[in-house]
Write a protein that holds these residues in place. Structure first.
Motif, PDB file in Angstrom:
ATOM      1  N   THR A 145       0.836  -1.206   0.000  1.00 15.51           N
ATOM      2  CA  THR A 145       0.000   0.000   0.000  1.00 15.51           C
ATOM      3  C   THR A 145       0.869   1.254   0.000  1.00 15.51           C
ATOM      4  OG1 THR A 145      -1.744  -1.204   1.164  1.00 15.51           O
ATOM      5  CG2 THR A 145      -1.891   1.194   1.173  1.00 15.51           C
ATOM      6  N   ALA A 146       1.933   1.240   0.792  1.00  9.00           N
ATOM      7  CA  ALA A 146       2.853   2.388   0.825  1.00  9.00           C
ATOM      8  C   ALA A 146       3.440   2.646  -0.561  1.00  9.00           C
ATOM      9  CB  ALA A 146       3.960   2.149   1.849  1.00  9.00           C
ATOM     10  N   LYS A 147       3.864   1.582  -1.239  1.00 13.21           N
ATOM     11  CA  LYS A 147       4.421   1.726  -2.593  1.00 13.21           C
ATOM     12  C   LYS A 147       3.403   2.339  -3.551  1.00 13.21           C
ATOM     13  CE  LYS A 147       7.835  -2.057  -2.649  1.00 13.21           C
ATOM     14  NZ  LYS A 147       8.040  -3.481  -2.999  1.00 13.21           N
ATOM     15  N   LEU A 148       2.174   1.832  -3.490  1.00 16.89           N
ATOM     16  CA  LEU A 148       1.126   2.313  -4.403  1.00 16.89           C
ATOM     17  C   LEU A 148       0.758   3.766  -4.102  1.00 16.89           C
ATOM     18  CD1 LEU A 148      -0.818   1.677  -6.724  1.00 16.89           C
ATOM     19  CD2 LEU A 148      -2.449   0.821  -5.019  1.00 16.89           C
ATOM     20  N   PHE A 149       0.669   4.110  -2.822  1.00 12.52           N
ATOM     21  CA  PHE A 149       0.325   5.483  -2.456  1.00 12.52           C
ATOM     22  C   PHE A 149       1.385   6.461  -2.980  1.00 12.52           C
ATOM     23  CE2 PHE A 149      -2.710   5.044   1.458  1.00 12.52           C
ATOM     24  CZ  PHE A 149      -3.575   4.265   0.697  1.00 12.52           C
ATOM     25  N   VAL A 150       2.666   6.074  -2.851  1.00 13.98           N
ATOM     26  CA  VAL A 150       3.742   6.935  -3.347  1.00 13.98           C
ATOM     27  C   VAL A 150       3.644   7.064  -4.881  1.00 13.98           C
ATOM     28  CG1 VAL A 150       6.257   7.111  -3.650  1.00 13.98           C
ATOM     29  CG2 VAL A 150       5.300   6.598  -1.392  1.00 13.98           C
ATOM     30  N   GLU A 151       3.389   5.951  -5.556  1.00 10.49           N
ATOM     31  CA  GLU A 151       3.215   5.990  -7.024  1.00 10.49           C
ATOM     32  C   GLU A 151       2.096   6.943  -7.421  1.00 10.49           C
ATOM     33  OE1 GLU A 151       2.500   2.057  -8.629  1.00 10.49           O
ATOM     34  OE2 GLU A 151       4.304   1.285  -7.650  1.00 10.49           O
ATOM     35  N   LEU A 186      12.465  -1.954   8.698  1.00 12.48           N
ATOM     36  CA  LEU A 186      11.964  -0.614   8.370  1.00 12.48           C
ATOM     37  C   LEU A 186      12.872   0.060   7.346  1.00 12.48           C
ATOM     38  CD1 LEU A 186       9.731   1.453   9.157  1.00 12.48           C
ATOM     39  CD2 LEU A 186      11.319   2.333  10.864  1.00 12.48           C
ATOM     40  N   ASP A 187      14.181  -0.024   7.587  1.00 12.63           N
ATOM     41  CA  ASP A 187      15.158   0.567   6.656  1.00 12.63           C
ATOM     42  C   ASP A 187      15.047  -0.065   5.271  1.00 12.63           C
ATOM     43  OD1 ASP A 187      16.057   2.151   8.727  1.00 12.63           O
ATOM     44  OD2 ASP A 187      17.805   0.896   9.183  1.00 12.63           O
ATOM     45  N   GLU A 188      14.858  -1.395   5.246  1.00 11.30           N
ATOM     46  CA  GLU A 188      14.735  -2.102   3.961  1.00 11.30           C
ATOM     47  C   GLU A 188      13.477  -1.668   3.211  1.00 11.30           C
ATOM     48  OE1 GLU A 188      14.949  -6.187   5.163  1.00 11.30           O
ATOM     49  OE2 GLU A 188      17.130  -6.100   5.467  1.00 11.30           O
ATOM     50  N   ALA A 189      12.384  -1.475   3.957  1.00  6.64           N
ATOM     51  CA  ALA A 189      11.120  -1.055   3.339  1.00  6.64           C
ATOM     52  C   ALA A 189      11.243   0.351   2.758  1.00  6.64           C
ATOM     53  CB  ALA A 189       9.986  -1.118   4.353  1.00  6.64           C
ATOM     54  N   VAL A 190      11.881   1.248   3.518  1.00  3.90           N
ATOM     55  CA  VAL A 190      12.075   2.622   3.045  1.00  3.90           C
ATOM     56  C   VAL A 190      12.874   2.613   1.742  1.00  3.90           C
ATOM     57  CG1 VAL A 190      13.305   4.788   3.551  1.00  3.90           C
ATOM     58  CG2 VAL A 190      11.807   3.768   5.277  1.00  3.90           C
ATOM     59  N   LYS A 191      13.909   1.758   1.715  1.00  2.00           N
ATOM     60  CA  LYS A 191      14.741   1.634   0.520  1.00  2.00           C
ATOM     61  C   LYS A 191      13.927   1.082  -0.665  1.00  2.00           C
ATOM     62  CE  LYS A 191      19.183  -0.455  -0.480  1.00  2.00           C
ATOM     63  NZ  LYS A 191      20.199  -1.348   0.064  1.00  2.00           N
ATOM     64  N   ALA A 192      13.077   0.103  -0.377  1.00  2.00           N
ATOM     65  CA  ALA A 192      12.257  -0.512  -1.436  1.00  2.00           C
ATOM     66  C   ALA A 192      11.248   0.486  -2.011  1.00  2.00           C
ATOM     67  CB  ALA A 192      11.528  -1.734  -0.884  1.00  2.00           C
ATOM     68  N   ILE A 193      10.716   1.366  -1.164  1.00  2.00           N
ATOM     69  CA  ILE A 193       9.753   2.372  -1.632  1.00  2.00           C
ATOM     70  C   ILE A 193      10.480   3.465  -2.408  1.00  2.00           C
ATOM     71  CG2 ILE A 193       8.036   4.087  -0.907  1.00  2.00           C
ATOM     72  CD1 ILE A 193       7.611   2.151   1.600  1.00  2.00           C
ATOM     73  N   GLY A 194      11.645   3.857  -1.891  1.00  2.00           N
ATOM     74  CA  GLY A 194      12.542   4.713  -2.680  1.00  2.00           C
ATOM     75  C   GLY A 194      12.443   6.201  -2.458  1.00  2.00           C
ATOM     76  N   ILE A 195      11.277   6.791  -2.753  1.00  2.00           N
ATOM     77  CA  ILE A 195      11.141   8.248  -2.620  1.00  2.00           C
ATOM     78  C   ILE A 195       9.889   8.578  -1.816  1.00  2.00           C
ATOM     79  CG2 ILE A 195      12.355   8.877  -4.774  1.00  2.00           C
ATOM     80  CD1 ILE A 195       9.389   9.198  -5.950  1.00  2.00           C
ATOM     81  N   ASP A 196       9.830   9.812  -1.331  1.00  2.00           N
ATOM     82  CA  ASP A 196       8.630  10.328  -0.649  1.00  2.00           C
ATOM     83  C   ASP A 196       8.170   9.419   0.482  1.00  2.00           C
ATOM     84  OD1 ASP A 196       8.588  12.527  -2.322  1.00  2.00           O
ATOM     85  OD2 ASP A 196       7.307  11.552  -3.797  1.00  2.00           O
ATOM     86  N   VAL A 197       9.151   8.924   1.258  1.00  2.00           N
ATOM     87  CA  VAL A 197       8.810   8.013   2.352  1.00  2.00           C
ATOM     88  C   VAL A 197       9.694   8.322   3.548  1.00  2.00           C
ATOM     89  CG1 VAL A 197      10.389   6.223   1.480  1.00  2.00           C
ATOM     90  CG2 VAL A 197       8.521   5.583   3.038  1.00  2.00           C
ATOM     91  N   TYR A 198       9.122   8.163   4.730  1.00  2.00           N
ATOM     92  CA  TYR A 198       9.849   8.393   5.979  1.00  2.00           C
ATOM     93  C   TYR A 198       9.499   7.230   6.905  1.00  2.00           C
ATOM     94  CZ  TYR A 198      11.909  11.398   9.674  1.00  2.00           C
ATOM     95  OH  TYR A 198      12.701  11.939  10.648  1.00  2.00           O
ATOM     96  N   GLY A 199      10.517   6.515   7.390  1.00  2.00           N
ATOM     97  CA  GLY A 199      10.294   5.397   8.305  1.00  2.00           C
ATOM     98  C   GLY A 199      10.452   5.829   9.753  1.00  2.00           C
ATOM     99  N   VAL A 200       9.477   5.483  10.596  1.00  2.00           N
ATOM    100  CA  VAL A 200       9.546   5.800  12.021  1.00  2.00           C
ATOM    101  C   VAL A 200       9.397   4.494  12.805  1.00  2.00           C
ATOM    102  CG1 VAL A 200       8.567   7.139  13.923  1.00  2.00           C
ATOM    103  CG2 VAL A 200       8.451   8.039  11.584  1.00  2.00           C
ATOM    104  N   GLN A 201      10.464   4.126  13.510  1.00  2.00           N
ATOM    105  CA  GLN A 201      10.435   2.875  14.274  1.00  2.00           C
ATOM    106  C   GLN A 201       9.455   3.013  15.435  1.00  2.00           C
ATOM    107  OE1 GLN A 201      11.762   2.182  17.596  1.00  2.00           O
ATOM    108  NE2 GLN A 201      11.106   0.067  17.374  1.00  2.00           N
ATOM    109  N   GLY A 202       8.631   1.985  15.648  1.00  2.00           N
ATOM    110  CA  GLY A 202       7.714   2.048  16.776  1.00  2.00           C
ATOM    111  C   GLY A 202       6.718   0.909  16.780  1.00  2.00           C
ATOM    112  N   ASP A 203       6.063   0.741  17.933  1.00  2.00           N
ATOM    113  CA  ASP A 203       5.084  -0.315  18.183  1.00  2.00           C
ATOM    114  C   ASP A 203       3.756   0.369  18.495  1.00  2.00           C
ATOM    115  OD1 ASP A 203       3.495  -2.309  19.282  1.00  2.00           O
ATOM    116  OD2 ASP A 203       5.046  -3.101  20.604  1.00  2.00           O
TER     117      ASP A 203
END
Length: 244
Positions: free
Chosen positions: A23-29, A44-61
């Motif tokens: 969903t994150a990938k599609l929303f950015v697209e 989280l870092d891997e996901a941010v890298k996979a999405i590529g642009i216009d994304v910010y990862g915040v670690q948390g539960d």
């Protein structure tokens, strides 16, 4: 073609794999800037890298309210406002009624119910009027799947939330809806044995598991102006599993 979420800001909890990541990938697209959360920094870092642009990862539960406060502090400093909240983070476990423990109950309700509630509540001061709230439900909420009772009840609770929030937030024209996947081919599902997967597939009229991208497209519909007159609903993406 105009992008459906051009200039919008979205928060997606549990955005490191499966439905959340798709969903994150599609929303950015589609033009959005997306904040994703995850409990583990590496994923989280891997996901941010996979999405590529216009994304910010915040670690948390999402079960930790201090983590949610930190998430929205980051959002506030970075973007200021939000248009879409997708409370996607969730956990499922099979435990038959006779074996349910306090720990099992607390884990599922803290993440699935309490986490969804406070993810949305704490977003409200930043959420623009006319925004969209989406919760990730499950066909389990309406099926009596053996040994899945606590999970099913947690998803029935979030189905109830969007009905109330539709009324609570009507003056702000904020829409609240549930997207309810059936069995989806996610990392969570692929950890099951071949026998279990075959048994699951046998319950789906369309004869296959869904893909995370198929759920993401429905989340996009609920997030965008395409669903401008849709609120308070549960939209099943389940290959017919809960319908027949």
């Amino acid at each position: 073609m105009a992008k459906k979420l051009e200039g919008k800001t979205a928060v997606i909890t549990g955005g490191t794999e499966g439905i959340g990541l798709a969903t994150a990938k599609l929303f950015v697209e589609e033009g959005a800037y997306v904040f994703i959360t995850g409990r583990r920094q590496k994923e989280l870092d891997e996901a941010v890298k996979a999405i590529g642009i216009d994304v910010y990862g915040v670690q948390g539960d999402v079960a930790q309210l201090a983590d949610l406060d930190r998430l929205y502090e980051t959002v506030s400093k970075t973007k200021g406002r939000i248009d879409i909240v997708f409370a996607n983070a969730g956990v499922g476990e099979f435990v038959p009624l006779g074996a349910v423990t306090e720990e099992h109950f607390d884990k599922l309700f803290n993440i699935n119910v309490r986490g969804a509630l406070f993810t949305v509540q704490k977003a409200l001061p930043l959420l623009n009027d006319g925004g969209s709230i989406i919760l990730n439900g499950s066909v389990a909420s309406v099926k009596g799947t053996a040994a899945f009772g606590v999970y099913a009840a947690s998803k029935a609770a979030i189905r109830s939330f969007v009905r109330t929030w539709t009324t609570d937030l009507k003056d702000r024209h904020i829409r609240s809806n549930v997207v309810s996947p059936g069995p989806i081919d996610t990392p969570l599902a692929s950890r099951q044995s071949a026998d279990v997967i075959a048994r699951i597939v046998s319950t789906i009229p369309m004869g296959r598991m869904g893909k995370p991208e198929e759920v993401a497209k429905v989340a996009l519909f609920l997030a965008s102006d395409d669903s401008s007159f849709v609120t308070g609903i549960e939209l099943f993406v389940d290959g017919g599993r809960a319908q027949v």
